[in-house]
Design a protein around this motif. Structure first.
Motif, PDB file in Angstrom:
ATOM      1  N   VAL A 167       0.821  -1.210   0.000  1.00  0.00           N
ATOM      2  CA  VAL A 167       0.000   0.000   0.000  1.00  0.00           C
ATOM      3  C   VAL A 167       0.852   1.257   0.000  1.00  0.00           C
ATOM      4  CG1 VAL A 167      -1.703   1.316   1.310  1.00  0.00           C
ATOM      5  CG2 VAL A 167      -1.925  -1.160   1.115  1.00  0.00           C
ATOM      6  N   GLU A 168       1.874   1.284   0.801  1.00  0.00           N
ATOM      7  CA  GLU A 168       2.723   2.469   0.901  1.00  0.00           C
ATOM      8  C   GLU A 168       4.100   2.013   1.344  1.00  0.00           C
ATOM      9  OE1 GLU A 168       1.119   6.700   2.095  1.00  0.00           O
ATOM     10  OE2 GLU A 168       1.789   5.662   3.894  1.00  0.00           O
ATOM     11  N   ALA A 169       5.164   2.499   0.691  1.00  0.00           N
ATOM     12  CA  ALA A 169       6.508   2.040   1.030  1.00  0.00           C
ATOM     13  C   ALA A 169       7.542   3.036   0.529  1.00  0.00           C
ATOM     14  CB  ALA A 169       6.778   0.668   0.408  1.00  0.00           C
ATOM     15  N   THR A 170       8.508   3.316   1.366  1.00  0.00           N
ATOM     16  CA  THR A 170       9.634   4.131   0.930  1.00  0.00           C
ATOM     17  C   THR A 170      10.544   3.281   0.046  1.00  0.00           C
ATOM     18  OG1 THR A 170      10.981   3.531   2.853  1.00  0.00           O
ATOM     19  CG2 THR A 170       9.535   5.462   3.063  1.00  0.00           C
ATOM     20  N   ALA A 171      11.571   3.892  -0.505  1.00  0.00           N
ATOM     21  CA  ALA A 171      12.464   3.185  -1.418  1.00  0.00           C
ATOM     22  C   ALA A 171      13.211   2.045  -0.740  1.00  0.00           C
ATOM     23  CB  ALA A 171      13.454   4.169  -2.037  1.00  0.00           C
ATOM     24  N   ARG A 172      13.352   2.096   0.609  1.00  0.00           N
ATOM     25  CA  ARG A 172      14.081   1.046   1.328  1.00  0.00           C
ATOM     26  C   ARG A 172      13.185   0.345   2.346  1.00  0.00           C
ATOM     27  NH1 ARG A 172      19.824   3.199   3.324  1.00  0.00           N
ATOM     28  NH2 ARG A 172      20.042   0.943   3.616  1.00  0.00           N
ATOM     29  N   SER A 173      11.921   0.332   2.096  1.00  0.00           N
ATOM     30  CA  SER A 173      10.961  -0.256   3.034  1.00  0.00           C
ATOM     31  C   SER A 173      11.079  -1.776   3.079  1.00  0.00           C
ATOM     32  CB  SER A 173       9.532   0.124   2.627  1.00  0.00           C
ATOM     33  OG  SER A 173       8.583  -0.571   3.395  1.00  0.00           O
ATOM     34  N   GLY A 174      10.851  -2.337   4.267  1.00  0.00           N
ATOM     35  CA  GLY A 174      10.817  -3.781   4.399  1.00  0.00           C
ATOM     36  C   GLY A 174       9.691  -4.421   3.609  1.00  0.00           C
ATOM     37  N   ALA A 191       0.352  -3.091  -6.198  1.00  0.00           N
ATOM     38  CA  ALA A 191       0.814  -1.860  -5.564  1.00  0.00           C
ATOM     39  C   ALA A 191      -0.244  -0.777  -5.697  1.00  0.00           C
ATOM     40  CB  ALA A 191       2.128  -1.384  -6.183  1.00  0.00           C
ATOM     41  N   VAL A 192      -0.362   0.021  -4.645  1.00  0.00           N
ATOM     42  CA  VAL A 192      -1.305   1.133  -4.622  1.00  0.00           C
ATOM     43  C   VAL A 192      -0.554   2.424  -4.945  1.00  0.00           C
ATOM     44  CG1 VAL A 192      -2.860   2.497  -3.176  1.00  0.00           C
ATOM     45  CG2 VAL A 192      -2.782   0.000  -2.941  1.00  0.00           C
ATOM     46  N   PRO A 193      -0.954   3.163  -5.957  1.00  0.00           N
ATOM     47  CA  PRO A 193      -0.277   4.426  -6.262  1.00  0.00           C
ATOM     48  C   PRO A 193      -0.573   5.474  -5.202  1.00  0.00           C
ATOM     49  CG  PRO A 193      -2.231   4.206  -7.613  1.00  0.00           C
ATOM     50  CD  PRO A 193      -2.094   2.911  -6.857  1.00  0.00           C
ATOM     51  N   GLY A 194       0.332   6.431  -5.070  1.00  0.00           N
ATOM     52  CA  GLY A 194       0.137   7.504  -4.107  1.00  0.00           C
ATOM     53  C   GLY A 194       0.627   8.823  -4.673  1.00  0.00           C
ATOM     54  N   GLY A 203       8.426   3.502  -3.175  1.00  0.00           N
ATOM     55  CA  GLY A 203       8.489   2.052  -3.301  1.00  0.00           C
ATOM     56  C   GLY A 203       7.371   1.482  -4.140  1.00  0.00           C
ATOM     57  N   THR A 204       6.150   1.965  -3.921  1.00  0.00           N
ATOM     58  CA  THR A 204       5.019   1.434  -4.676  1.00  0.00           C
ATOM     59  C   THR A 204       5.095   1.830  -6.149  1.00  0.00           C
ATOM     60  OG1 THR A 204       3.708   3.338  -3.942  1.00  0.00           O
ATOM     61  CG2 THR A 204       3.467   1.305  -2.705  1.00  0.00           C
ATOM     62  N   HIS A 205       5.514   3.053  -6.426  1.00  0.00           N
ATOM     63  CA  HIS A 205       5.637   3.471  -7.826  1.00  0.00           C
ATOM     64  C   HIS A 205       6.758   2.697  -8.515  1.00  0.00           C
ATOM     65  CE1 HIS A 205       3.481   7.595  -7.162  1.00  0.00           C
ATOM     66  NE2 HIS A 205       2.723   6.547  -6.895  1.00  0.00           N
ATOM     67  N   GLY A 206       7.809   2.370  -7.768  1.00  0.00           N
ATOM     68  CA  GLY A 206       8.874   1.538  -8.326  1.00  0.00           C
ATOM     69  C   GLY A 206       8.348   0.157  -8.697  1.00  0.00           C
ATOM     70  N   LEU A 207       7.514  -0.416  -7.858  1.00  0.00           N
ATOM     71  CA  LEU A 207       6.920  -1.720  -8.169  1.00  0.00           C
ATOM     72  C   LEU A 207       6.039  -1.637  -9.408  1.00  0.00           C
ATOM     73  CD1 LEU A 207       5.910  -2.952  -4.593  1.00  0.00           C
ATOM     74  CD2 LEU A 207       7.748  -3.860  -6.018  1.00  0.00           C
ATOM     75  N   LEU A 208       5.283  -0.550  -9.526  1.00  0.00           N
ATOM     76  CA  LEU A 208       4.421  -0.393 -10.701  1.00  0.00           C
ATOM     77  C   LEU A 208       5.244  -0.301 -11.984  1.00  0.00           C
ATOM     78  CD1 LEU A 208       1.827   2.121  -9.219  1.00  0.00           C
ATOM     79  CD2 LEU A 208       1.406  -0.274  -9.827  1.00  0.00           C
ATOM     80  N   LYS A 209       6.376   0.374 -11.911  1.00  0.00           N
ATOM     81  CA  LYS A 209       7.258   0.460 -13.079  1.00  0.00           C
ATOM     82  C   LYS A 209       7.811  -0.912 -13.464  1.00  0.00           C
ATOM     83  CE  LYS A 209       8.839   5.214 -12.250  1.00  0.00           C
ATOM     84  NZ  LYS A 209      10.014   6.055 -11.876  1.00  0.00           N
ATOM     85  N   GLN A 210       7.943  -1.778 -12.467  1.00  0.00           N
ATOM     86  CA  GLN A 210       8.489  -3.111 -12.712  1.00  0.00           C
ATOM     87  C   GLN A 210       7.420  -4.124 -13.104  1.00  0.00           C
ATOM     88  OE1 GLN A 210      10.759  -4.188  -9.174  1.00  0.00           O
ATOM     89  NE2 GLN A 210      11.636  -2.138  -9.091  1.00  0.00           N
ATOM     90  N   GLY A 211       6.175  -3.668 -13.189  1.00  0.00           N
ATOM     91  CA  GLY A 211       5.121  -4.558 -13.674  1.00  0.00           C
ATOM     92  C   GLY A 211       4.109  -5.017 -12.656  1.00  0.00           C
ATOM     93  N   ALA A 212       4.172  -4.488 -11.420  1.00  0.00           N
ATOM     94  CA  ALA A 212       3.151  -4.843 -10.433  1.00  0.00           C
ATOM     95  C   ALA A 212       1.785  -4.358 -10.903  1.00  0.00           C
ATOM     96  CB  ALA A 212       3.495  -4.236  -9.076  1.00  0.00           C
ATOM     97  N   ARG A 213       0.745  -5.064 -10.494  1.00  0.00           N
ATOM     98  CA  ARG A 213      -0.620  -4.686 -10.881  1.00  0.00           C
ATOM     99  C   ARG A 213      -1.075  -3.499 -10.038  1.00  0.00           C
ATOM    100  NH1 ARG A 213      -5.586  -6.970 -12.823  1.00  0.00           N
ATOM    101  NH2 ARG A 213      -7.009  -5.205 -12.854  1.00  0.00           N
ATOM    102  N   LEU A 214      -1.564  -2.456 -10.684  1.00  0.00           N
ATOM    103  CA  LEU A 214      -2.057  -1.283  -9.975  1.00  0.00           C
ATOM    104  C   LEU A 214      -3.386  -1.625  -9.302  1.00  0.00           C
ATOM    105  CD1 LEU A 214      -2.020   2.371 -11.186  1.00  0.00           C
ATOM    106  CD2 LEU A 214      -4.121   1.402 -10.248  1.00  0.00           C
ATOM    107  N   VAL A 215      -3.525  -1.229  -8.044  1.00  0.00           N
ATOM    108  CA  VAL A 215      -4.740  -1.503  -7.282  1.00  0.00           C
ATOM    109  C   VAL A 215      -5.430  -0.200  -6.919  1.00  0.00           C
ATOM    110  CG1 VAL A 215      -5.635  -2.365  -5.085  1.00  0.00           C
ATOM    111  CG2 VAL A 215      -3.931  -3.679  -6.331  1.00  0.00           C
ATOM    112  N   ALA A 216      -6.692  -0.088  -7.314  1.00  0.00           N
ATOM    113  CA  ALA A 216      -7.515   1.045  -6.910  1.00  0.00           C
ATOM    114  C   ALA A 216      -8.660   0.612  -6.018  1.00  0.00           C
ATOM    115  CB  ALA A 216      -8.056   1.772  -8.141  1.00  0.00           C
ATOM    116  N   CYS A 217      -9.052  -0.659  -6.098  1.00  0.00           N
ATOM    117  CA  CYS A 217     -10.142  -1.169  -5.277  1.00  0.00           C
ATOM    118  C   CYS A 217     -10.000  -2.684  -5.168  1.00  0.00           C
ATOM    119  CB  CYS A 217     -11.505  -0.789  -5.858  1.00  0.00           C
ATOM    120  SG  CYS A 217     -11.767  -1.333  -7.562  1.00  0.00           S
ATOM    121  N   ALA A 218     -10.768  -3.280  -4.278  1.00  0.00           N
ATOM    122  CA  ALA A 218     -10.669  -4.712  -4.024  1.00  0.00           C
ATOM    123  C   ALA A 218     -10.933  -5.538  -5.280  1.00  0.00           C
ATOM    124  CB  ALA A 218     -11.642  -5.108  -2.917  1.00  0.00           C
TER     125      ALA A 218
END
Length: 268
Positions: A167-174, A191-194, A203-218
């Motif tokens: 949902v939310e993560a810094t660049a070095r988040s666990g 990943a949830v965009p912010g 962190g989440t935007h980095g995952l989206l760039k790498q191909g993670a599925r964008l989540v806006a709702c369940a």
């Protein structure tokens, strides 16, 4: 020094049981990962059914906390088990959202079950167990929450789940370690965009760039995992009873704290 028999007795008297990969009730998904835990200590009951992990920053923003709780709530209403790490921030919000919906959730600790961490979440851990969920760890009851335990813990969070939502993560988040574990285990990553100016979006935007599925709702998660939603729980049905299926889906995709245009809602 305690003998193995003494350890089993101690576990039994605290309401905690230990299972191994040799036991029939060892989680099937954990059997699939490269390094399953040799022992899993459990308080409560590991729920059956499809599970999704929701993780993120300990120092979460109000936006992140709201999204995590709302996603967990909506998924739980549809019969999905929520897995997280009982940490401050996003993890705690995910557990609470699931409980608020009357759902079942699993907390995986980086400490022993006799040392709930963080300590202010002891009441939350108790509520998870009361509501037919589980608190579990691969560490003995008195194990401290040592830093190197948490990356190992993260592989269990993803291992118990069909997919991981960051949902939310810094660049070095666990939380990104959990996402990496998910990819190694063949799980889906979401990943949830912010806001682009917020450090927790890096962190989440980095995952989206790498191909993670964008989540806006369940529904985004249910669709990707091909999970057929179960009927809404009574409390949601009472609120949405006058809505058609399409209208209820639309309401679930509306972000209550961010303006959205008609084209965005139509696409979702």
């Amino acid at each position: 020094m305690q003998t193995p028999a003494d350890m089993c007795t101690a576990v039994d008297t605290t309401g905690v049981r230990m299972i191994t990969p040799a036991d029939a009730d060892f989680p099937a998904l954990l059997r699939e990962i490269a390094d399953p835990p040799q022992r899993l200590y459990i308080r409560g009951r590991l729920p059956e059914g499809p599970a999704v992990a929701i993780v993120g920053s300990r120092r979460a923003s109000a936006y992140g906390l709201d999204v995590a709780e709302r996603l967990a709530y909506d998924l739980a209403l549809r019969g999905v088990v929520i897995v997280s790490g009982l940490a401050r921030g996003i993890d705690g919000a995910a557990h609470r959202g699931c409980l608020r919906a009357g759902g079942r959730t699993v907390a995986v600790l980086g400490s022993g079950l006799g040392r709930i961490y963080p300590p202010e979440h002891e009441a939350l851990a108790e509520e998870i167990v009361r509501q037919r969920g589980a608190v579990c760890s691969e560490h003995p009851a008195d194990a401290e929450p040592l830093p190197h335990h948490f990356p190992r813990r993260n592989r269990l969070i993803s291992g118990l789940s069909l997919g991981v939502v960051v949902v939310e993560a810094t660049a070095r988040s666990g939380a990104l370690i959990t996402a990496d574990s998910a990819l190694e285990q063949g799980r889906e990553v979401f990943a949830v965009p912010g806001p682009v100016t917020h450090p927790g979006s890096q962190g989440t935007h980095g995952l989206l760039k790498q191909g993670a599925r964008l989540v806006a709702c369940a529904e985004d998660i249910l669709e990707e995992l091909r999970l057929a939603p179960v009927p809404a729980a009574p409390d949601e049905a009472a609120v949405k009873g006058s809505l058609s299926a399409a209208e209820a889906q639309l309401v679930g995709c509306v972000a209550h704290d961010t303006p959205q245009d008609v084209d965005t809602l139509s696409q979702r």
